[in-house]
Write a protein that holds these residues in place. Structure first.
Motif, PDB file in Angstrom:
ATOM      1  N   VAL A   5      10.318   3.752  42.423  1.00  0.00           N
ATOM      2  CA  VAL A   5       9.042   4.383  42.106  1.00  0.00           C
ATOM      3  C   VAL A   5       8.928   5.690  42.883  1.00  0.00           C
ATOM      4  O   VAL A   5       9.329   5.775  44.045  1.00  0.00           O
ATOM      5  CB  VAL A   5       7.860   3.449  42.491  1.00  0.00           C
ATOM      6  CG1 VAL A   5       6.522   4.097  42.152  1.00  0.00           C
ATOM      7  CG2 VAL A   5       7.992   2.105  41.792  1.00  0.00           C
ATOM      8  N   VAL A   6       8.396   6.714  42.226  1.00  0.00           N
ATOM      9  CA  VAL A   6       8.183   8.009  42.878  1.00  0.00           C
ATOM     10  C   VAL A   6       6.701   8.338  42.819  1.00  0.00           C
ATOM     11  O   VAL A   6       6.114   8.403  41.745  1.00  0.00           O
ATOM     12  CB  VAL A   6       8.955   9.139  42.158  1.00  0.00           C
ATOM     13  CG1 VAL A   6       8.761  10.467  42.886  1.00  0.00           C
ATOM     14  CG2 VAL A   6      10.433   8.815  42.048  1.00  0.00           C
ATOM     15  N   ARG A  26      13.472  13.402  37.998  1.00  0.00           N
ATOM     16  CA  ARG A  26      12.063  13.535  38.357  1.00  0.00           C
ATOM     17  C   ARG A  26      11.922  14.116  39.769  1.00  0.00           C
ATOM     18  O   ARG A  26      11.110  14.987  40.025  1.00  0.00           O
ATOM     19  CB  ARG A  26      11.392  12.150  38.278  1.00  0.00           C
ATOM     20  CG  ARG A  26       9.986  12.117  38.780  1.00  0.00           C
ATOM     21  CD  ARG A  26       9.005  11.484  37.805  1.00  0.00           C
ATOM     22  NE  ARG A  26       7.645  11.741  38.260  1.00  0.00           N
ATOM     23  CZ  ARG A  26       6.925  10.849  38.920  1.00  0.00           C
ATOM     24  NH1 ARG A  26       7.418   9.649  39.167  1.00  0.00           N
ATOM     25  NH2 ARG A  26       5.707  11.142  39.326  1.00  0.00           N
ATOM     26  N   PHE A  27      12.751  13.618  40.687  1.00  0.00           N
ATOM     27  CA  PHE A  27      12.694  14.059  42.075  1.00  0.00           C
ATOM     28  C   PHE A  27      13.051  15.540  42.187  1.00  0.00           C
ATOM     29  O   PHE A  27      12.367  16.304  42.856  1.00  0.00           O
ATOM     30  CB  PHE A  27      13.659  13.202  42.905  1.00  0.00           C
ATOM     31  CG  PHE A  27      13.582  13.426  44.381  1.00  0.00           C
ATOM     32  CD1 PHE A  27      12.427  13.136  45.093  1.00  0.00           C
ATOM     33  CD2 PHE A  27      14.668  13.927  45.078  1.00  0.00           C
ATOM     34  CE1 PHE A  27      12.356  13.335  46.462  1.00  0.00           C
ATOM     35  CE2 PHE A  27      14.608  14.125  46.453  1.00  0.00           C
ATOM     36  CZ  PHE A  27      13.453  13.830  47.139  1.00  0.00           C
ATOM     37  N   SER A  28      14.107  15.950  41.495  1.00  0.00           N
ATOM     38  CA  SER A  28      14.499  17.353  41.530  1.00  0.00           C
ATOM     39  C   SER A  28      13.395  18.225  40.940  1.00  0.00           C
ATOM     40  O   SER A  28      13.109  19.312  41.441  1.00  0.00           O
ATOM     41  CB  SER A  28      15.794  17.575  40.736  1.00  0.00           C
ATOM     42  OG  SER A  28      16.803  16.767  41.270  1.00  0.00           O
ATOM     43  N   GLY A  29      12.749  17.737  39.891  1.00  0.00           N
ATOM     44  CA  GLY A  29      11.649  18.485  39.275  1.00  0.00           C
ATOM     45  C   GLY A  29      10.497  18.643  40.251  1.00  0.00           C
ATOM     46  O   GLY A  29       9.927  19.726  40.399  1.00  0.00           O
ATOM     47  N   MET A  48      19.027  14.060  48.938  1.00  0.00           N
ATOM     48  CA  MET A  48      18.178  14.646  49.979  1.00  0.00           C
ATOM     49  C   MET A  48      18.647  16.060  50.330  1.00  0.00           C
ATOM     50  O   MET A  48      17.837  16.961  50.539  1.00  0.00           O
ATOM     51  CB  MET A  48      18.222  13.796  51.253  1.00  0.00           C
ATOM     52  CG  MET A  48      17.724  12.376  51.109  1.00  0.00           C
ATOM     53  SD  MET A  48      15.961  12.299  50.893  1.00  0.00           S
ATOM     54  CE  MET A  48      15.460  13.028  52.421  1.00  0.00           C
ATOM     55  N   LEU A  49      19.965  16.233  50.388  1.00  0.00           N
ATOM     56  CA  LEU A  49      20.512  17.550  50.730  1.00  0.00           C
ATOM     57  C   LEU A  49      20.224  18.598  49.657  1.00  0.00           C
ATOM     58  O   LEU A  49      19.860  19.731  49.957  1.00  0.00           O
ATOM     59  CB  LEU A  49      22.029  17.454  50.932  1.00  0.00           C
ATOM     60  CG  LEU A  49      22.478  16.890  52.266  1.00  0.00           C
ATOM     61  CD1 LEU A  49      23.977  16.640  52.252  1.00  0.00           C
ATOM     62  CD2 LEU A  49      22.115  17.836  53.396  1.00  0.00           C
ATOM     63  N   MET A  50      20.358  18.178  48.392  1.00  0.00           N
ATOM     64  CA  MET A  50      20.065  19.098  47.289  1.00  0.00           C
ATOM     65  C   MET A  50      18.610  19.538  47.350  1.00  0.00           C
ATOM     66  O   MET A  50      18.268  20.704  47.144  1.00  0.00           O
ATOM     67  CB  MET A  50      20.332  18.405  45.946  1.00  0.00           C
ATOM     68  CG  MET A  50      21.792  18.431  45.532  1.00  0.00           C
ATOM     69  SD  MET A  50      22.139  17.250  44.192  1.00  0.00           S
ATOM     70  CE  MET A  50      20.759  17.565  43.080  1.00  0.00           C
ATOM     71  N   CYS A  51      17.766  18.542  47.655  1.00  0.00           N
ATOM     72  CA  CYS A  51      16.342  18.796  47.739  1.00  0.00           C
ATOM     73  C   CYS A  51      16.028  19.723  48.914  1.00  0.00           C
ATOM     74  O   CYS A  51      15.257  20.685  48.788  1.00  0.00           O
ATOM     75  CB  CYS A  51      15.677  17.431  47.882  1.00  0.00           C
ATOM     76  SG  CYS A  51      14.099  17.446  48.607  1.00  0.00           S
TER      77      CYS A  51
END
Lengths: 146, 112
Positions: free
Chosen positions: B2-3, B32-35, B62-65
């Protein structure tokens, strides 16, 4: 999952397909198998982490053809003062002990594919052994029982 | 997996992830997280207090984010990982790139 965990519970052995979709079932089985040896929660976590890293690498990079047509076998057993997890696959020969990645934080993004997983396995396990037996990779990861 | 996302003040975005950050979990939330992390907020707090498992795939996410947030001049922090998840972050050296906090007010102060 090729064989039902219940069926092989007694010998703490599981056979999965080379399919990332089988990893969730693997983790559930592994937690139960490792808990049978009355280890602390941190050891259960360590085996879960290392199995995920090793099997993900094998499925993602270990085959020249369709990974899902191959089986990967996991077995948990006691070896003296250690608990061991042996992972056997018939993929391309890959010895995770051959290379020393020694990642620095700044290098993480540029880390070789699969490199971070191997690094975590080395950090979380007390001993790691690799053998190429016939056409199979046999990776054995050990954590102290006490 | 869940986000949940929440805006704190005017420029801090808190994203709470719940569930295992393994192959399946990362696959479920990646897009969704990257968005969300690309949203026009300055800084980001990633709440991992309800994440019981994190593998190298989760670390890469996490690193990409972190890269995306710092690229637009924002700051990023991790909030409330349990002992196991914190251990993986430290073993991978992520704590040197993304600070880890136990308390929300400390995390907010760090990224504000």
């Amino acid at each position: 999952v090729v064989s039902s965990p219940e069926h092989q519970a007694a010998e703490h052995k599981l056979v999965i397909r080379g399919d990332l979709a089988d990893l969730s079932g693997m983790s559930v089985w592994l937690a139960s198998a490792v808990e049978d040896f009355a280890v602390p929660a941190t050891t259960v976590f360590a085996f879960d982490l290392c199995a995920n890293e090793a099997v993900t690498n094998t499925i993602s990079y270990g085959y020249r053809d369709n990974p899902a047509e191959h089986n990967i076998t996991l077995q948990v057993q006691r070896e003296g003062d250690f608990l061991s997890l042996t992972i056997t696959d018939d993929g391309i020969a890959f010895n995770p002990l051959e290379r020393d990645y020694r990642l620095l934080p700044a290098d993480l993004e540029a880390a070789p594919i699969g490199g971070l997983g191997v690094e975590l396995i080395r950090k979380y396990m007390d001993q790691v052994r690799y053998a190429r037996v016939g056409d199979c990779n046999v990776l054995t990861m050990l954590a102290a029982l006490s | 997996m869940v986000v949940n996302d929440e805006l704190i003040g005017e420029s801090v975005h808190k994203i709470k992830l719940s569930g295992r950050l393994d192959v399946a979990g990362v696959g479920q939330i990646e897009t969704r997280f990257s968005g969300l992390t690309a949203a026009p907020r300055k800084s980001l707090i990633v709440d991992l207090s309800e994440v019981p498992f994190l593998s190298s795939l989760g670390i890469r996410l996490m690193l990409m984010c972190a890269k995306s947030v710092t690229k637009r001049g924002g700051r990023i922090a991790v909030l409330g990982p349990d002992e196991n998840v914190r251990g993986v972050l430290v073993a991978a050296g992520i704590d040197k790139l993304i600070p880890i906090f136990s308390a929300l007010n400390e995390a907010v102060a760090a990224v504000s």
